[in-house]
Motif scaffolding. Structure first.
Motif, PDB file in Angstrom:
ATOM      1  N   ALA A   1      43.090  45.401  40.500  1.00 11.62           N
ATOM      2  CA  ALA A   1      42.781  46.681  41.148  1.00 11.62           C
ATOM      3  C   ALA A   1      42.984  47.797  40.139  1.00 11.62           C
ATOM      4  O   ALA A   1      44.099  48.006  39.652  1.00 11.62           O
ATOM      5  CB  ALA A   1      43.680  46.895  42.363  1.00 11.62           C
ATOM      6  N   GLN A   2      41.899  48.513  39.823  1.00  9.17           N
ATOM      7  CA  GLN A   2      41.917  49.570  38.816  1.00  9.17           C
ATOM      8  C   GLN A   2      41.525  50.891  39.456  1.00  9.17           C
ATOM      9  O   GLN A   2      40.470  51.004  40.083  1.00  9.17           O
ATOM     10  CB  GLN A   2      40.949  49.218  37.669  1.00  9.17           C
ATOM     11  CG  GLN A   2      40.533  50.357  36.760  1.00  9.17           C
ATOM     12  CD  GLN A   2      41.637  50.837  35.829  1.00  9.17           C
ATOM     13  OE1 GLN A   2      42.806  50.859  36.202  1.00  9.17           O
ATOM     14  NE2 GLN A   2      41.263  51.213  34.629  1.00  9.17           N
ATOM     15  N   GLN A   3      42.369  51.920  39.299  1.00 14.43           N
ATOM     16  CA  GLN A   3      42.091  53.205  39.919  1.00 14.43           C
ATOM     17  C   GLN A   3      40.937  53.932  39.245  1.00 14.43           C
ATOM     18  O   GLN A   3      40.166  54.633  39.894  1.00 14.43           O
ATOM     19  CB  GLN A   3      43.353  54.077  39.894  1.00 14.43           C
ATOM     20  CG  GLN A   3      43.194  55.385  40.655  1.00 14.43           C
ATOM     21  CD  GLN A   3      44.533  56.076  40.890  1.00 14.43           C
ATOM     22  OE1 GLN A   3      45.562  55.424  41.006  1.00 14.43           O
ATOM     23  NE2 GLN A   3      44.513  57.389  40.945  1.00 14.43           N
ATOM     24  N   ALA A   4      40.804  53.778  37.930  1.00 15.01           N
ATOM     25  CA  ALA A   4      39.721  54.448  37.205  1.00 15.01           C
ATOM     26  C   ALA A   4      38.387  53.773  37.502  1.00 15.01           C
ATOM     27  O   ALA A   4      38.325  52.716  38.136  1.00 15.01           O
ATOM     28  CB  ALA A   4      40.002  54.432  35.706  1.00 15.01           C
ATOM     29  N   GLU A   5      37.318  54.381  37.009  1.00 18.10           N
ATOM     30  CA  GLU A   5      35.984  53.865  37.339  1.00 18.10           C
ATOM     31  C   GLU A   5      35.598  52.635  36.525  1.00 18.10           C
ATOM     32  O   GLU A   5      34.627  51.960  36.847  1.00 18.10           O
ATOM     33  CB  GLU A   5      34.941  54.957  37.138  1.00 18.10           C
ATOM     34  CG  GLU A   5      34.769  55.399  35.695  1.00 18.10           C
ATOM     35  CD  GLU A   5      33.714  56.476  35.548  1.00 18.10           C
ATOM     36  OE1 GLU A   5      33.352  56.777  34.390  1.00 18.10           O
ATOM     37  OE2 GLU A   5      33.252  56.998  36.578  1.00 18.10           O
ATOM     38  N   ARG A   6      36.380  52.320  35.482  1.00 15.93           N
ATOM     39  CA  ARG A   6      36.064  51.142  34.685  1.00 15.93           C
ATOM     40  C   ARG A   6      37.319  50.635  33.980  1.00 15.93           C
ATOM     41  O   ARG A   6      38.347  51.313  33.946  1.00 15.93           O
ATOM     42  CB  ARG A   6      34.963  51.430  33.657  1.00 15.93           C
ATOM     43  CG  ARG A   6      35.235  52.614  32.756  1.00 15.93           C
ATOM     44  CD  ARG A   6      33.997  52.990  31.948  1.00 15.93           C
ATOM     45  NE  ARG A   6      34.201  54.186  31.161  1.00 15.93           N
ATOM     46  CZ  ARG A   6      34.739  54.217  29.952  1.00 15.93           C
ATOM     47  NH1 ARG A   6      35.159  53.080  29.391  1.00 15.93           N
ATOM     48  NH2 ARG A   6      34.875  55.351  29.290  1.00 15.93           N
ATOM     49  N   LEU A   7      37.221  49.426  33.417  1.00 17.31           N
ATOM     50  CA  LEU A   7      38.352  48.803  32.742  1.00 17.31           C
ATOM     51  C   LEU A   7      38.583  49.419  31.363  1.00 17.31           C
ATOM     52  O   LEU A   7      37.636  49.775  30.670  1.00 17.31           O
ATOM     53  CB  LEU A   7      38.105  47.298  32.590  1.00 17.31           C
ATOM     54  CG  LEU A   7      37.971  46.499  33.892  1.00 17.31           C
ATOM     55  CD1 LEU A   7      37.568  45.057  33.589  1.00 17.31           C
ATOM     56  CD2 LEU A   7      39.263  46.534  34.689  1.00 17.31           C
ATOM     57  N   MET A   8      39.841  49.517  30.989  1.00 18.59           N
ATOM     58  CA  MET A   8      40.249  49.983  29.665  1.00 18.59           C
ATOM     59  C   MET A   8      39.526  51.267  29.267  1.00 18.59           C
ATOM     60  O   MET A   8      39.026  51.411  28.160  1.00 18.59           O
ATOM     61  CB  MET A   8      40.025  48.879  28.614  1.00 18.59           C
ATOM     62  CG  MET A   8      40.902  47.656  28.826  1.00 18.59           C
ATOM     63  SD  MET A   8      40.695  46.390  27.550  1.00 18.59           S
ATOM     64  CE  MET A   8      41.312  47.278  26.108  1.00 18.59           C
ATOM     65  N   GLU A   9      39.490  52.220  30.200  1.00 16.89           N
ATOM     66  CA  GLU A   9      38.702  53.431  29.980  1.00 16.89           C
ATOM     67  C   GLU A   9      39.246  54.288  28.851  1.00 16.89           C
ATOM     68  O   GLU A   9      38.516  55.099  28.269  1.00 16.89           O
ATOM     69  CB  GLU A   9      38.612  54.239  31.280  1.00 16.89           C
ATOM     70  CG  GLU A   9      39.814  55.113  31.612  1.00 16.89           C
ATOM     71  CD  GLU A   9      41.017  54.340  32.161  1.00 16.89           C
ATOM     72  OE1 GLU A   9      42.038  54.987  32.440  1.00 16.89           O
ATOM     73  OE2 GLU A   9      40.931  53.100  32.299  1.00 16.89           O
ATOM     74  N   ARG A  10      40.512  54.114  28.498  1.00 15.15           N
ATOM     75  CA  ARG A  10      41.091  54.919  27.404  1.00 15.15           C
ATOM     76  C   ARG A  10      40.658  54.423  26.039  1.00 15.15           C
ATOM     77  O   ARG A  10      40.620  55.186  25.076  1.00 15.15           O
ATOM     78  CB  ARG A  10      42.619  54.913  27.484  1.00 15.15           C
ATOM     79  CG  ARG A  10      43.163  55.654  28.697  1.00 15.15           C
ATOM     80  CD  ARG A  10      44.665  55.694  28.675  1.00 15.15           C
ATOM     81  NE  ARG A  10      45.196  56.387  29.845  1.00 15.15           N
ATOM     82  CZ  ARG A  10      46.487  56.537  30.086  1.00 15.15           C
ATOM     83  NH1 ARG A  10      47.381  56.038  29.238  1.00 15.15           N
ATOM     84  NH2 ARG A  10      46.893  57.179  31.167  1.00 15.15           N
ATOM     85  N   GLN A  11      40.368  53.124  25.925  1.00 16.30           N
ATOM     86  CA  GLN A  11      40.005  52.563  24.621  1.00 16.30           C
ATOM     87  C   GLN A  11      38.514  52.322  24.449  1.00 16.30           C
ATOM     88  O   GLN A  11      38.008  52.416  23.327  1.00 16.30           O
ATOM     89  CB  GLN A  11      40.727  51.216  24.409  1.00 16.30           C
ATOM     90  CG  GLN A  11      42.228  51.304  24.303  1.00 16.30           C
ATOM     91  CD  GLN A  11      42.921  51.152  25.646  1.00 16.30           C
ATOM     92  OE1 GLN A  11      42.279  50.884  26.662  1.00 16.30           O
ATOM     93  NE2 GLN A  11      44.234  51.317  25.657  1.00 16.30           N
ATOM     94  N   LEU A  12      37.813  51.998  25.534  1.00 19.09           N
ATOM     95  CA  LEU A  12      36.448  51.497  25.409  1.00 19.09           C
ATOM     96  C   LEU A  12      35.432  52.444  26.029  1.00 19.09           C
ATOM     97  O   LEU A  12      35.742  53.210  26.937  1.00 19.09           O
ATOM     98  CB  LEU A  12      36.339  50.124  26.089  1.00 19.09           C
ATOM     99  CG  LEU A  12      37.292  49.042  25.610  1.00 19.09           C
ATOM    100  CD1 LEU A  12      37.036  47.758  26.373  1.00 19.09           C
ATOM    101  CD2 LEU A  12      37.170  48.823  24.102  1.00 19.09           C
TER     102      LEU A  12
END
Length: 404
Positions: A170-181
């Protein structure tokens, strides 16, 4: 009991161990004080232990000469001593905080028992004890919910899936690893996890942990949907451990504030690693922590010219287990600004993706997924921060698999 040591280092993680070992090599005595019962270990490899690929002893770090296992409870800067939970008082000439970071525990209803403990089945994922507790609890078909879709959450989900668990992330942001990718690379990570049977929910906020008789049974989302859970893994990021510094009256922002000599607001106290904030940045990564430890070791051993100027850090993740490994790397700015040049190479069949961002003839960032043969050349071009030559080497950098 009082002991006298020239340099005392609080924290036996990567940064503290590296600093103590380098000081020993340079002939400067150091005492390393750590509060975990285990031998020092490489936290970066915990997901490999959880996945069953490595035994815990494989990730053990070579211990420095002086290692004391106790918990530091306070710092007396006027007396230049630290106090410990076992009653010991330790004097220092120079003190180094390498206290690392704590896992962020989200403000969820039901997350804590009345005595402020995590319920049975709910685990943070930060220490070797966390990892061993999870490894003991996981088994084929167990229902595991991972809360958080950053680097740590993706690693934990992949490791649990490798052990046969039924995993929901379960990820609150709109996508995975949004800070790096960037979005394209995030989609490849999503596809990789989905292929492994991980069910991924993005733009999804968890609000409640439901327990029965003190053990977790489900996780409720903000939209009312409930996820059955035998295990819950909290992978919501980390926060610098600054309590000792704050109680001692040292200047603290997001982390313990340090200058280029890694000095805090007290010139006899330094900080390195995840707890330190240098030039506005808390890195929270292994490479900067090691570079800080090396620079401080040189300084404390007498090299007055040694300085830490910051780290241009590269994030790299290898997800291993059943099937072929999944590699990714990201550095610098992976999202372009107006006016930037962007070069992308994607191969859907092979599942590879390479992208670089160029600004004013300088490589300012990139992201690679799949085959990482070019990452070394690209990272060197980025780290150098020099103008790219005029003869068009960028495509060559992207396609040349010569050395990583």
């Amino acid at each position: 009991m009082t002991s006298n040591t020239r340099v005392v280092v609080i924290g036996a993680g990567l940064a503290g161990v590296r600093l103590a070992r380098r000081l020993g090599e340079l002939g400067t005595p150091a005492l390393l004080v750590g509060d975990e019962e285990h031998a020092p270990y490489n936290r970066v490899l915990l997901a490999e232990v959880l996945a069953g690929r490595y035994a815990p002893e494989v990730i053990t770090l070579p211990p420095p000469a002086g290692l004391l296992r106790t918990r530091v409870t306070g710092i007396d800067r006027a007396a230049r001593t630290i106090s410990c939970a076992d009653g010991m008082s330790i004097a220092y000439d120079r003190l180094v905080l390498a206290t690392g970071s704590n896992p962020v525990l989200p403000p969820l209803r039901g997350l804590f028992t009345p005595d402020r403990r995590l319920p049975e089945g709910v685990h943070a994922f930060r220490t070797l004890d966390d990892c061993l507790g999870l490894a003991k609890a996981v088994r084929p078909k167990v229902r595991a919910v991972v809360i958080g879709g950053g680097l740590l959450g993706v690693s934990a989900a992949r490791a649990l899936a490798a052990r046969g668990a039924q995993v929901v992330l379960a990820q609150q942001a709109e996508r995975l690893m949004e800070r790096q990718l960037d979005p394209d690379a995030s989609r490849l990570v999503l596809r990789h996890l989905t292929d492994l049977g991980v069910e991924v929910h993005t733009e999804c906020r968890v609000r409640d942990v439901r327990c029965v008789a003190g053990a977790v049974r489900s996780v409720e989302l903000a939209d009312g949907y409930a996820l059955d859970a035998d295990l819950v893994v909290l992978a919501c990021g980390v926060r610098p451990r600054t309590t000792l510094a704050e109680q001692a009256g040292l200047a603290v922002g997001k982390g313990v504030l340090v200058d280029d000599e890694l000095r805090t607001s007290d010139p006899l106290v330094h900080a390195v690693g995840d707890c330190a904030q240098h030039d506005g940045t808390v890195y929270g990564l292994a490479e900067p922590a090691l570079e800080q430890a090396d620079a401080l070791a040189e300084l404390l051993a007498g090299d007055t010219a040694a300085r830490y100027r910051g780290t241009r850090s590269l994030t790299r993740l290898t997800l291993t287990g059943p099937g072929s490994p999944f590699d990714l790397a990201a550095f610098g700015e992976t999202e372009a600004r107006p006016g930037d040049d962007v070069v992308r190479l994607a191969d859907a069949t092979r599942g590879t993706y390479r992208k670089v961002v160029v600004r004013d003839d300088r490589l300012v960032g990139g992201v690679l997924v799949g085959e990482l043969g070019t990452v070394g050349a690209l990272a060197r071009a980025w780290e150098g921060a020099e103008p790219l030559p005029d003869d068009g080497p960028l495509l060559h950098l992207l396609t040349n698999d010569g050395g990583s």
